[in-house]
Design a protein around this motif. Structure first.
Motif, PDB file in Angstrom:
ATOM      1  N   ALA A 160       0.834  -1.205   0.000  1.00 37.23           N
ATOM      2  CA  ALA A 160       0.000   0.000   0.000  1.00 37.23           C
ATOM      3  C   ALA A 160       0.867   1.252   0.000  1.00 37.23           C
ATOM      4  O   ALA A 160       0.563   2.240  -0.691  1.00 37.23           O
ATOM      5  CB  ALA A 160      -0.921  -0.010   1.213  1.00 37.23           C
ATOM      6  N   VAL A 161       1.962   1.233   0.757  1.00 42.03           N
ATOM      7  CA  VAL A 161       2.868   2.385   0.813  1.00 42.03           C
ATOM      8  C   VAL A 161       3.571   2.570  -0.528  1.00 42.03           C
ATOM      9  O   VAL A 161       3.684   3.697  -1.034  1.00 42.03           O
ATOM     10  CB  VAL A 161       3.886   2.200   1.951  1.00 42.03           C
ATOM     11  CG1 VAL A 161       5.012   3.225   1.845  1.00 42.03           C
ATOM     12  CG2 VAL A 161       3.180   2.324   3.295  1.00 42.03           C
ATOM     13  N   ALA A 162       4.037   1.480  -1.128  1.00 54.13           N
ATOM     14  CA  ALA A 162       4.695   1.580  -2.435  1.00 54.13           C
ATOM     15  C   ALA A 162       3.741   2.151  -3.476  1.00 54.13           C
ATOM     16  O   ALA A 162       4.137   2.983  -4.303  1.00 54.13           O
ATOM     17  CB  ALA A 162       5.194   0.202  -2.870  1.00 54.13           C
ATOM     18  N   ARG A 168      -0.172   4.836  -7.699  1.00 48.87           N
ATOM     19  CA  ARG A 168      -1.020   3.693  -8.068  1.00 48.87           C
ATOM     20  C   ARG A 168      -2.101   3.422  -7.040  1.00 48.87           C
ATOM     21  O   ARG A 168      -3.116   2.803  -7.345  1.00 48.87           O
ATOM     22  CB  ARG A 168      -0.160   2.426  -8.228  1.00 48.87           C
ATOM     23  CG  ARG A 168       0.778   2.434  -9.410  1.00 48.87           C
ATOM     24  CD  ARG A 168       1.644   1.186  -9.435  1.00 48.87           C
ATOM     25  NE  ARG A 168       2.550   1.134  -8.297  1.00 48.87           N
ATOM     26  CZ  ARG A 168       2.610   0.151  -7.411  1.00 48.87           C
ATOM     27  NH1 ARG A 168       1.788  -0.891  -7.527  1.00 48.87           N
ATOM     28  NH2 ARG A 168       3.476   0.183  -6.408  1.00 48.87           N
ATOM     29  N   GLY A 169      -1.842   3.890  -5.825  1.00 49.63           N
ATOM     30  CA  GLY A 169      -2.789   3.643  -4.746  1.00 49.63           C
ATOM     31  C   GLY A 169      -3.192   4.928  -4.040  1.00 49.63           C
ATOM     32  O   GLY A 169      -2.680   6.011  -4.337  1.00 49.63           O
ATOM     33  N   LYS A 170      -4.105   4.792  -3.095  1.00 48.81           N
ATOM     34  CA  LYS A 170      -4.605   5.940  -2.354  1.00 48.81           C
ATOM     35  C   LYS A 170      -3.579   6.416  -1.320  1.00 48.81           C
ATOM     36  O   LYS A 170      -2.781   5.623  -0.814  1.00 48.81           O
ATOM     37  CB  LYS A 170      -5.889   5.565  -1.622  1.00 48.81           C
ATOM     38  CG  LYS A 170      -7.037   5.154  -2.534  1.00 48.81           C
ATOM     39  CD  LYS A 170      -8.250   4.738  -1.699  1.00 48.81           C
ATOM     40  CE  LYS A 170      -9.411   4.317  -2.591  1.00 48.81           C
ATOM     41  NZ  LYS A 170     -10.580   3.861  -1.787  1.00 48.81           N
ATOM     42  N   ASP A 223      -2.530   0.688  14.205  1.00 50.68           N
ATOM     43  CA  ASP A 223      -2.255   2.004  14.792  1.00 50.68           C
ATOM     44  C   ASP A 223      -2.584   3.147  13.837  1.00 50.68           C
ATOM     45  O   ASP A 223      -2.302   4.302  14.140  1.00 50.68           O
ATOM     46  CB  ASP A 223      -0.772   2.091  15.188  1.00 50.68           C
ATOM     47  CG  ASP A 223      -0.379   1.055  16.220  1.00 50.68           C
ATOM     48  OD1 ASP A 223      -1.247   0.683  17.039  1.00 50.68           O
ATOM     49  OD2 ASP A 223       0.793   0.615  16.215  1.00 50.68           O
ATOM     50  N   ALA A 224      -3.183   2.813  12.699  1.00 47.84           N
ATOM     51  CA  ALA A 224      -3.402   3.830  11.660  1.00 47.84           C
ATOM     52  C   ALA A 224      -4.712   4.585  11.820  1.00 47.84           C
ATOM     53  O   ALA A 224      -5.075   5.384  10.952  1.00 47.84           O
ATOM     54  CB  ALA A 224      -3.346   3.173  10.276  1.00 47.84           C
ATOM     55  N   GLY A 225      -5.428   4.337  12.912  1.00 50.11           N
ATOM     56  CA  GLY A 225      -6.687   5.049  13.140  1.00 50.11           C
ATOM     57  C   GLY A 225      -7.722   4.709  12.093  1.00 50.11           C
ATOM     58  O   GLY A 225      -7.827   3.568  11.640  1.00 50.11           O
ATOM     59  N   ASP A 226      -8.463   5.708  11.663  1.00 50.00           N
ATOM     60  CA  ASP A 226      -9.553   5.491  10.703  1.00 50.00           C
ATOM     61  C   ASP A 226      -9.064   5.681   9.266  1.00 50.00           C
ATOM     62  O   ASP A 226      -9.735   6.293   8.439  1.00 50.00           O
ATOM     63  CB  ASP A 226     -10.710   6.448  11.007  1.00 50.00           C
ATOM     64  CG  ASP A 226     -11.980   6.046  10.279  1.00 50.00           C
ATOM     65  OD1 ASP A 226     -12.171   4.827  10.055  1.00 50.00           O
ATOM     66  OD2 ASP A 226     -12.780   6.935   9.923  1.00 50.00           O
ATOM     67  N   ASP A 227      -7.890   5.150   8.985  1.00 49.73           N
ATOM     68  CA  ASP A 227      -7.320   5.249   7.644  1.00 49.73           C
ATOM     69  C   ASP A 227      -8.013   4.239   6.731  1.00 49.73           C
ATOM     70  O   ASP A 227      -8.084   3.039   7.045  1.00 49.73           O
ATOM     71  CB  ASP A 227      -5.823   4.964   7.708  1.00 49.73           C
ATOM     72  CG  ASP A 227      -5.165   5.055   6.345  1.00 49.73           C
ATOM     73  OD1 ASP A 227      -5.020   6.161   5.829  1.00 49.73           O
ATOM     74  OD2 ASP A 227      -4.785   3.994   5.809  1.00 49.73           O
ATOM     75  N   ALA A 228      -8.514   4.681   5.597  1.00 47.10           N
ATOM     76  CA  ALA A 228      -9.290   3.815   4.702  1.00 47.10           C
ATOM     77  C   ALA A 228      -8.453   2.658   4.164  1.00 47.10           C
ATOM     78  O   ALA A 228      -8.943   1.535   4.024  1.00 47.10           O
ATOM     79  CB  ALA A 228      -9.861   4.635   3.546  1.00 47.10           C
ATOM     80  N   ASP A 235      -9.906  -5.576   6.818  1.00 46.96           N
ATOM     81  CA  ASP A 235     -11.133  -6.230   6.339  1.00 46.96           C
ATOM     82  C   ASP A 235     -10.799  -7.455   5.494  1.00 46.96           C
ATOM     83  O   ASP A 235     -11.429  -8.506   5.616  1.00 46.96           O
ATOM     84  CB  ASP A 235     -11.973  -5.255   5.515  1.00 46.96           C
ATOM     85  CG  ASP A 235     -12.699  -4.224   6.367  1.00 46.96           C
ATOM     86  OD1 ASP A 235     -12.748  -4.410   7.596  1.00 46.96           O
ATOM     87  OD2 ASP A 235     -13.205  -3.234   5.799  1.00 46.96           O
ATOM     88  N   ARG A 236      -9.799  -7.320   4.623  1.00 46.41           N
ATOM     89  CA  ARG A 236      -9.408  -8.458   3.782  1.00 46.41           C
ATOM     90  C   ARG A 236      -8.736  -9.559   4.601  1.00 46.41           C
ATOM     91  O   ARG A 236      -8.874 -10.741   4.315  1.00 46.41           O
ATOM     92  CB  ARG A 236      -8.490  -7.976   2.660  1.00 46.41           C
ATOM     93  CG  ARG A 236      -9.231  -7.161   1.581  1.00 46.41           C
ATOM     94  CD  ARG A 236      -8.369  -6.850   0.385  1.00 46.41           C
ATOM     95  NE  ARG A 236      -7.375  -5.834   0.647  1.00 46.41           N
ATOM     96  CZ  ARG A 236      -6.072  -6.017   0.615  1.00 46.41           C
ATOM     97  NH1 ARG A 236      -5.584  -7.237   0.329  1.00 46.41           N
ATOM     98  NH2 ARG A 236      -5.231  -5.030   0.850  1.00 46.41           N
ATOM     99  N   ALA A 237      -8.004  -9.152   5.643  1.00 49.56           N
ATOM    100  CA  ALA A 237      -7.411 -10.144   6.535  1.00 49.56           C
ATOM    101  C   ALA A 237      -8.497 -10.944   7.240  1.00 49.56           C
ATOM    102  O   ALA A 237      -8.418 -12.176   7.343  1.00 49.56           O
ATOM    103  CB  ALA A 237      -6.517  -9.458   7.573  1.00 49.56           C
ATOM    104  N   ALA A 238      -9.522 -10.252   7.715  1.00 46.66           N
ATOM    105  CA  ALA A 238     -10.630 -10.935   8.388  1.00 46.66           C
ATOM    106  C   ALA A 238     -11.339 -11.890   7.447  1.00 46.66           C
ATOM    107  O   ALA A 238     -11.713 -13.006   7.838  1.00 46.66           O
ATOM    108  CB  ALA A 238     -11.620  -9.905   8.936  1.00 46.66           C
TER     109      ALA A 238
END
Length: 342
Positions: A160-162, A168-170, A223-228, A235-238
């Motif tokens: 996601a960071v890359a 390419r990502g948000k 620890d990222a709070g309400d970061d989308a 969510d995908r991990a769950a």
């Protein structure tokens, strides 16, 4: 009354407890990683003996057996080399190697039928029947599976960071913690040969790591709070973990369901999401180790969250020695172990 030694041997830490046949824990010790597959036999053995010596109070004492909870391929190891080393601490009987899945399961219950889901560095689920593993799903390692676990989360954080760096990502709140953790100081707008400098450094530093080290970035998602972006990863991990658990279910959950591993126990957000995805089979919500079975709508079980497999290794030590472990004995193990740890 006979005494026993029980060990929860993980890849990064090892815990040992010395207990009586009535379930009273007398001593507790800790050390480094004690899994022979990941650490090598000599280093793992040293960790096992160090934790055990701590549990015995630093002095050899007589005990009837050693029960060791371990993961994966360790279950196939010959026990004689272990027995020879433990004899010096006071062992008079045998060494028994049990699955860490069973150890985790029995850390939450003394019943012999139910289900366990572990998500730490790796991820695995099991159905337990008559005190044995009846079905196991995943636990196949970072290359083939372990979906939703620590390595998987860390990899998704880095992806996601890359993607955020080159558009390419948000944008994501994960960016700054990752760059800080890796010591990347280059600007996120500066380019070299067309590539963002920070991303170039990210590529070099991440590919220099052993794959399993990516799990160190997993906690950042919590620890990222309400970061989308972080929320999408959890969510995908769950969803992945729910799928792993579903693979071992035999119809509706008809016994205790035990959750272990930091991904499931840290804050409970992923554990709650897993339960939500299994609504209709498992009542939504979680309870902590030692809590009573929740009554209510359809009287369905809810997950029991356990920190590790130490109490379960102690339960297995008694069960494999023919000792009946009822609720009273289980509570005695749990309470006396908690007192020693405190």
């Amino acid at each position: 009354m006979r005494n026993y030694l029980a060990i929860d041997a993980g890849g990064t830490s090892t815990r040992a407890v010395f207990l009586t046949g009535s379930g009273q824990c007398l001593g507790y010790g800790v050390s480094g990683g004690g899994n022979p597959v990941s650490r090598g036999f000599d280093d793992a053995m040293e960790a096992l003996l160090q934790a055990s010596s701590g549990a015995l109070g630093g002095t050899p004492q007589p005990f009837s057996s050693v029960t060791i909870g371990m993961a994966g391929a360790s279950l196939e190891l010959a026990t004689e080399p272990f027995r020879e080393r433990f004899a010096g601490l006071g062992l008079s009987g045998n060494v028994v190697i049990e699955s860490d899945l069973l150890a985790t399961f029995y850390s939450g219950t003394c019943q012999d039928n139910g289900y366990a889901l572990i998500a730490g560095t790796g991820a695995v689920a099991a159905r337990i029947s008559d005190s044995r593993l009846a079905a196991v799903a995943d636990g196949t390692g970072w290359l083939l599976g372990d979906s939703g676990a620590g390595f998987w989360l860390g990899r998704e954080v880095l992806r996601a960071v890359a993607a955020a760096l080159d558009g390419r990502g948000k944008p994501t709140a994960l960016l700054e913690p990752v760059l800080a953790e890796l010591g990347i100081s280059g600007g996120t707008q500066e380019r070299t040969n067309g590539r963002i400098r920070a991303q170039q450094q990210l590529i070099a530093k991440i590919y220099a790591l052993a794959p399993i080290e990516l799990s160190r970035f997993a906690p950042m998602v919590f620890d990222a709070g309400d970061d989308a972006v972080a929320r999408d990863i959890t969510d995908r991990a769950a969803a992945a973990l729910a799928g792993t658990l579903t693979a071992v279910l035999d119809g509706a959950v008809d016994g205790p369901l035990v959750f272990g591993g930091s991904v499931l126990t840290r804050g409970g957000s992923v554990a709650g999401a897993v339960v939500s995805r299994l609504s209709g089979t498992i009542q939504q919500g979680t309870r902590q180790q030692g809590a009573s079975r929740q009554e209510g709508a359809q009287n369905l079980v809810v997950p029991i969250l356990v920190a590790d497999g130490m109490a379960g290794a102690a339960v297995l030590a008694l069960k494999r020695a023919g000792v009946k472990v009822d609720e009273a004995v289980f509570e005695r193990i749990s309470a006396s172990l908690a007192a020693l740890r405190a």
